[in-house]
Structure formats: C-alpha cells, structure tokens
Design an enzyme around this catalytic site. Structure first.
Site, short mmCIF file in Angstrom:
data_model
loop_
_atom_site.label_atom_id
_atom_site.label_comp_id
_atom_site.label_asym_id
_atom_site.label_seq_id
_atom_site.Cartn_x
_atom_site.Cartn_y
_atom_site.Cartn_z
N ASP A 18 -1.61 -0.55 5.87
CA ASP A 18 -2.00 0.11 7.15
C ASP A 18 -3.33 -0.12 7.54
OD1 ASP A 18 -2.38 1.96 5.24
OD2 ASP A 18 -2.46 3.34 6.96
N SER B 23 -8.98 7.19 -4.99
CA SER B 23 -10.49 7.59 -5.18
C SER B 23 -10.61 9.18 -5.34
CB SER B 23 -11.49 7.16 -4.03
OG SER B 23 -11.29 7.98 -2.93
N ARG C 282 -10.69 -1.90 -6.58
CA ARG C 282 -10.72 -1.11 -5.27
C ARG C 282 -10.38 -2.46 -4.14
NH1 ARG C 282 -11.30 3.61 -3.32
NH2 ARG C 282 -11.85 3.67 -0.98
N ASP D 18 0.90 -1.06 -0.12
CA ASP D 18 0.05 -0.02 -0.08
C ASP D 18 0.92 1.16 0.10
OD1 ASP D 18 -2.28 1.69 0.68
OD2 ASP D 18 -1.61 1.70 2.50
N ASP E 241 -0.11 5.19 0.80
CA ASP E 241 -0.23 6.05 1.72
C ASP E 241 -0.49 5.31 3.24
OD1 ASP E 241 -0.20 7.92 -0.28
OD2 ASP E 241 -2.42 7.69 -0.46
#
Length: 188
Positions: free
Chosen positions: A132, A59, A106, A14, A16
């Site tokens: 996270d 998004s 997603r 991931d 961010d």
C-alpha cells in the site's frame, strides 16, 4: 523454511495496510485486525501456485516500542487467522531497523525480497510485490518483480507518489489477487 529445488514464483506481501489494518507501530497481537478479504485473497494466490512471503518494515523494534518476541506473537496470530480462512503463508521477513540506520533490508531497498529469493529459490521475474506504499512498489521494482498497489491502508494517498510505476492497482488485496488470477489464466 523449505528451499525448493526448482525456481518458484512468489507473491511478496507488505503486512500493515495490505493484509491487516495499519495501526502506528502495532505492538500487541490483541490489536491485530486482519482485513476480512485477506485469507481468501491469499488462498486464491496459493491456488495459483505462488509462494506467499510477507515482507514488512518493523521500525518499532529499532525505536524500542516493542521487541522481537512481541512481533513473533503478532505474526503467529496473523498466520493463524490466514490459515483458519484457508490461506497459508510460506515465510515472513522483517526489517527491525529505523530509517536512520541505513540498512540494506528496509523497504524501499530490495534486501528482504532478495534474501527470500535466495532462501526459497524464487524467480523474481515471475513474482509480484504487493503493498500500500510507494516503498513497497519501489522495493519490488528494484528486485525485478511485477508490482501491485492496493488502495487499503495508505494506498489511496500513495497512489500519486508512485506515478503509476506499478503494474496493477486495485481496491484491496482480494481484488488484486483476482486481477493476477486473470493474468495467469491468460498465460500472461
């Protein structure tokens, strides 16, 4: 992007909250804040012969907060910073959709992981999804990878949501990379 002739193992990351600070809808490369340990963690994982593939929900594109060109500038800066620190990133996959779009890419759905696995000839059972949020862990489980939760970003709050479904957790990406290195040296 290179497709390999033989099956590869990968670390799906991931972005961010895992590699860099999570700021709501990061829309400018100037605002990117890569964690100081990220390049070293990624280098350690590459030294273990893992491909490094970023899997990120974005998004903000679907919501009209920024466009794909802005995302490309952010990702180029991220790659430059990781490369300057001795690491490397093999590929970046992103989902531009909002949750209401009901797409298959997603997270927590495994669409991006499965796409990368097909594109790069990745053996999912030898790979890891690290993030996270519970959506990262759920995507990894659905794709058939091992999973790691980092406590940076939303990790501390999300740890309760995933009900210990992850294989490993650590304070940050570097600590998790060291734990994976230890498993790899033990022949897992």
């Amino acid at each position: 992007m290179k497709r390999f002739d033989t099956k590869q193992k990968a670390i799906f990351l991931d972005r961010d909250g895992t590699i860099c600070e999570d700021s709501d809808y990061l829309s400018s490369a100037a605002d990117l804040r890569v964690f100081e340990f990220s390049a070293a963690a990624i280098k350690l994982l590459r030294d273990l012969n893992f491909l490094i593939v970023i899997i990120t929900n974005q998004s903000g594109i679907g919501r009209g907060f920024f466009d794909i060109e802005a995302l490309d500038r952010i990702n180029r800066r991220l790659v430059d910073e990781i490369t300057a620190g001795g690491g490397s990133i093999d590929a970046i996959y992103f989902c531009p959709h909002t949750p209401s779009d009901n797409c298959s890419c997603r997270k927590p759905l495994p669409g991006m992981i499965e796409q990368a696995a097909g594109d790069l000839n990745i053996d999912l059972s030898s790979s890891w999804m690290i993030g996270d949020k519970s959506a990262d862990i759920e995507a990894g489980i659905a794709a058939g990878t091992k999973t790691g939760l980092v406590l940076t970003g939303y990790g501390k709050d999300e740890q309760r949501k995933v009900e210990k479904k992850y294989d490993l957790f650590a304070e940050n990406l570097f600590a998790l990379a060291r734990a994976i290195a230890s498993l790899e040296s033990d022949g897992e």
